[in-house]
Design a protein around this motif. Structure first.
Motif, short mmCIF file in Angstrom:
data_model
loop_
_atom_site.label_atom_id
_atom_site.label_comp_id
_atom_site.label_asym_id
_atom_site.label_seq_id
_atom_site.Cartn_x
_atom_site.Cartn_y
_atom_site.Cartn_z
N CYS A 93 0.90 -1.28 -0.13
CA CYS A 93 0.04 0.06 -0.10
C CYS A 93 0.75 1.25 0.00
O CYS A 93 2.05 1.27 0.39
N ASP A 102 -5.65 11.29 1.21
CA ASP A 102 -4.95 11.14 -0.05
C ASP A 102 -4.48 12.31 -0.73
O ASP A 102 -4.17 12.36 -1.83
N LYS A 105 -1.55 12.89 -3.48
CA LYS A 105 -1.92 12.93 -4.83
C LYS A 105 -1.64 14.01 -5.73
O LYS A 105 -1.50 14.08 -6.93
N TYR A 123 4.84 1.87 -9.54
CA TYR A 123 3.60 2.52 -9.37
C TYR A 123 3.27 3.87 -9.84
O TYR A 123 2.18 4.29 -10.37
N ASP A 169 -3.32 3.22 5.62
CA ASP A 169 -3.11 3.01 4.13
C ASP A 169 -4.17 3.80 3.32
O ASP A 169 -5.39 3.63 3.58
N THR A 171 -3.74 3.88 -0.41
CA THR A 171 -4.29 3.09 -1.75
C THR A 171 -3.52 1.75 -1.81
O THR A 171 -2.19 1.68 -1.42
N THR A 172 -4.31 0.82 -2.27
CA THR A 172 -3.68 -0.60 -2.43
C THR A 172 -3.27 -0.75 -3.71
O THR A 172 -3.64 -0.44 -4.75
#
Ligand code: PRP
Length: 207
Positions: A93, A102, A105, A123, A169, A171-172
């Motif tokens: 993650c 988040d 991002k 990723y 966590d 984002t997986t």
């Protein structure tokens, strides 16, 4: 003779138990045992560091390896993944301080601390976000806490380490579990022997 490269510890113990339960080979290793090579009947086992298992299999000194998908993705060796063993489940993650959610991002360049630089880079490239990857060897959660990085890319199992360090966590990236991998040449030259083991493992996993 079939040679296995196994990760020392819990993963190797699970495989030894499966091999015993399936009457393939009666192998049992004591916790105190420090030997790194074990031979029993037509089988040989190397007990390696997890990150080295794909190397032993790729270089052909082991026919079969058992290793976590995290290590396979990070090492990216030319070997064949043949079976998901279903144990050792966890997730890879992107994790951030709870208060930040988040928001990473939105960064034009996100700074990432991780034990898995190749997975992290791949990723962030895949989502078209610029990243600076800082490799750490453990206690990766320190990254955002001490101001070294914005986020971490790491394994989450129970989530306890994150919780106790004020992270979550967000984002997986990948679901992780133990995988059976095979050397590409062995898959041709020892096809019958390998198929025999794989099909017995498969039927055991379906139970
Ligand atoms: C792993 C991983 C996390 C933790 C996750 O670390 O890097 O820190 O386990 O497990 P949890 O979600 O159940 O808390 P490991 O124990 O390998 O130690 P390390 O940080 O020193 O690498």
């Amino acid at each position: 003779m079939l040679t296995f490269a196994l990760s020392k510890g819990r993963l190797a113990d699970k495989i030894f138990k499966m091999l015993r339960d399936l009457n393939i080979v009666d192998i049992n290793v004591d916790e105190e045992d420090r030997r790194l090579v074990l031979t029993k009947g037509d089988f040989r086992f190397f007990l390696a560091k997890p990150s080295d298992v794909p190397t032993f299999v790729d270089m052909g000194v082991a026919d079969i390896g058992v290793v976590g998908k995290d290590t396979l993705l990070e090492e990216n060796r030319d070997i064949t993944e043949i079976l998901d063993l279903g144990f050792g489940k966890c997730r890879m993650c992107v994790c951030a301080p709870k208060e930040n959610g988040d928001s990473y991002k939105l960064k034009s360049n996100v700074v990432v601390a991780t034990k898995y630089p190749n997975i992290a880079k791949a990723y962030f490239d895949s989502v078209h976000q610029n990243s600076t990857i800082i490799k750490l060897h453990g206690s990766v959660e320190l990254g955002p806490i001490v101001g070294l990085s914005d986020v971490i890319v790491d394994i989450v199992e129970s989530g306890r380490t994150l919780r106790e360090n004020g992270l979550e966590d967000v984002t997986t990236i990948h679901d992780i579990s133990a995988r059976l991998v095979v050397n590409n040449a062995s898959l041709k030259t020892k096809y019958e022997d390998i198929l025999n083991i794989v099909s017995k493992f498969e039927s055991e996993l379906r139970k």
